[in-house]
Design an enzyme around this catalytic site. Structure first.
Site, PDB file in Angstrom:
ATOM      1  N   CYS A   1      45.560  50.128  -2.214  1.00 52.13           N
ATOM      2  CA  CYS A   1      46.758  48.807  -2.443  1.00 52.13           C
ATOM      3  C   CYS A   1      46.910  48.742  -3.753  1.00 52.13           C
ATOM      4  CB  CYS A   1      46.181  47.824  -1.794  1.00 52.13           C
ATOM      5  SG  CYS A   1      45.893  47.945   0.020  1.00 52.13           S
TER       6      CYS A   1
ATOM      7  N   CYS B   1      46.274  38.074  -1.875  1.00 56.58           N
ATOM      8  CA  CYS B   1      45.522  38.627  -0.908  1.00 56.58           C
ATOM      9  C   CYS B   1      45.002  37.673  -0.079  1.00 56.58           C
ATOM     10  CB  CYS B   1      44.327  39.483  -1.623  1.00 56.58           C
ATOM     11  SG  CYS B   1      43.394  38.496  -2.667  1.00 56.58           S
TER      12      CYS B   1
ATOM     13  N   CYS C   1      41.595  47.112  -4.450  1.00 59.98           N
ATOM     14  CA  CYS C   1      41.248  48.144  -3.391  1.00 59.98           C
ATOM     15  C   CYS C   1      42.446  49.487  -3.943  1.00 59.98           C
ATOM     16  CB  CYS C   1      41.590  47.814  -1.918  1.00 59.98           C
ATOM     17  SG  CYS C   1      40.658  46.499  -1.395  1.00 59.98           S
TER      18      CYS C   1
ATOM     19  N   CYS D   1      43.838  42.736   6.967  1.00 53.36           N
ATOM     20  CA  CYS D   1      43.075  43.609   6.584  1.00 53.36           C
ATOM     21  C   CYS D   1      42.164  42.899   5.265  1.00 53.36           C
ATOM     22  CB  CYS D   1      43.555  44.932   5.765  1.00 53.36           C
ATOM     23  SG  CYS D   1      42.209  46.011   5.088  1.00 53.36           S
ATOM     24  N   CYS D   2      43.106  42.147   4.593  1.00 55.98           N
ATOM     25  CA  CYS D   2      42.437  41.297   3.382  1.00 55.98           C
ATOM     26  C   CYS D   2      41.725  40.184   4.090  1.00 55.98           C
ATOM     27  CB  CYS D   2      43.650  40.579   2.440  1.00 55.98           C
ATOM     28  SG  CYS D   2      44.304  41.677   1.438  1.00 55.98           S
TER      29      CYS D   2
HETATM   30  S1  SF4 Z   1      43.807  45.160  -0.735  1.00 53.00           S
HETATM   31 FE1  SF4 Z   1      44.309  46.575   0.967  1.00 53.00          FE
HETATM   32  S2  SF4 Z   1      42.450  47.645   1.535  1.00 53.00           S
HETATM   33 FE2  SF4 Z   1      41.753  45.910   0.077  1.00 53.00          FE
HETATM   34  S3  SF4 Z   1      41.400  44.363   1.801  1.00 53.00           S
HETATM   35 FE3  SF4 Z   1      43.643  43.730   1.060  1.00 53.00          FE
HETATM   36  S4  SF4 Z   1      44.812  45.269   2.674  1.00 53.00           S
HETATM   37 FE4  SF4 Z   1      42.805  45.883   2.836  1.00 53.00          FE
END
Ligand code: SF4
Length: 249
Positions: free
Chosen positions: A207, A232, A204, A121-122
Site C-alpha cells: 500500500c 488507515c 505496508c 484490512c487496516c
Molecule cells: S496498509 Fe494495506 S496491507 Fe496494511 S493494513 Fe492497511 S490495507 Fe492492509
C-alpha cells in the site's frame, strides 16, 4: 486519571505543550502519571520521537503495529533502533483468525478492490492491534504533523480522543520536514533507507509507493484512493469510517 481525560484538560495541555521543545513536551506528558504509549511506524518523524524518549530515558511505552505486511527495511529498523537506544519496541501483531477471516471474505490483497475492503484490512492488521496496545493508556503519543497532508493540517498538540477515552499527544505537530531532517542529522538518528529512495511516508509494502517530485508527502499511501479517504483509521474517529462498523472491531 478521569480528570485528565476531557476536552478542557486537553486544551490546557495543548497550551502548555505549545511553549515547550520536543524533550520538554515528552517529559511533561511522561510526568503526568498514568500510562503513556508512543506508537511508532518507524517513519522519520517517529524516529525523532523515539530518539528523544531514548535519550531522556522517559517512562513512555514504545510500541509498533507489526502488520505482517511491512517492508523488510522497516522490520530491520525496529531492531536497529532498539539497539541504538537500549529500549524495547513492543510489537503488536494481528490475530491469525482475523487475517484468515479477512482473506476468506476479501482475498489476502482485497484492499485494492474497494475502500471498504481496504479499511477492513487496516482494521484487522492495525486498528485491532492498536486497541490492544492502548489498553489502560491515559496518553497516546503520535508523530502526526500538520504538514503531512491536508487531513492533518489542523493537528493540535493535545486532543481528547473520546472513543478511546484518552488524550492524544502530537509533539511534532508544528515541525516541518526540514526541521525533522535537521534533527535526524544532528543526532545521528537511524532512519529507513527508503526515505532516500522517494518514500517520505512508509506503511505496508503493498500500500506504499514512492512519490514523484512535487507530490504531497503522503501521496504514496493508498495512492489508488481519493485523498479525503486516505487514512488507515488510526487517526480518525472509528465512527467516521463506515466500513469499520462491519469489520469486527
Ligand atoms: S496498509 Fe494495506 S496491507 Fe496494511 S493494513 Fe492497511 S490495507 Fe492492509
Amino acid at each position: 486519571m478521569t480528570a485528565l481525560t476531557g476536552n478542557g484538560t486537553a486544551q490546557a495541555l495543548n497550551d502548555k505543550l505549545a511553549e515547550l521543545d520536543l524533550a520538554g513536551r515528552l517529559a511533561l506528558v511522561a510526568g503526568l502519571g498514568g500510562r503513556s504509549v508512543f506508537t511508532t511506524s518507524l517513519g522519520i518523524e517517529d524516529q525523532v520521537i523515539t530518539a528523544a524518549i531514548g535519550a531522556e530515558r522517559l517512562g513512555i511505552d514504545v510500541v509498533t503495529l507489526q502488520t505482517g505486511r511491512l517492508f523488510k527495511e522497516t522490520v530491520d529498523l525496529i531492531d536497529e533502533t532498539e539497539d541504538q537506544y537500549g529500549i524495547t519496541i513492543t510489537r503488536y501483531h494481528p490475530r491469525q483468525d482475523d487475517i484468515d477471516a479477512y482473506a476468506a471474505q476479501y482475498g489476502l490483497n482485497g484492499f485494492y478492490e474497494s475502500v471498504e475492503a481496504r479499511h477492513a484490512c487496516c482494521g484487522v492488521r492495525k486498528l485491532k492491534p492498536l486497541a490492544r496496545a492502548l489498553e489502560g493508556a491515559s496518553f497516546w503519543i503520535t508523530g502526526l504533523r500538520r504538514g503531512q497532508s491536508g487531513n492533518r493540517a489542523d493537528t493540535p498538540f493535545a486532543e481528547f480522543d473520546a472513543e478511546r477515552g484518552l488524550i492524544k499527544i502530537n509533539p511534532l505537530a508544528d515541525w516541518d520536514i526540514e526541521r525533522i531532517k535537521a534533527y535526524v542529522a544532528d543526532n545521528a538518528v537511524p532512519v529507513n533507507p527508503m526515505h532516500r529512495r522517494g518514500y517520505p511516508s512508509i506503511g505496508c509494502e503493498p500500500c506504499t509507493r514512492a512519490i514523484k517530485p512535487g507530490e504531497p508527502e503522503r501521496a504514496g499511501r493508498w495512492w489508488w484512493e481519493n485523498d479525503e479517504k486516505r487514512e488507515c483509521g488510526l487517526h480518525v474517529p472509528e465512527s467516521a469510517i463506515p466500513s469499520l462498523e462491519s469489520s469486527a472491531l
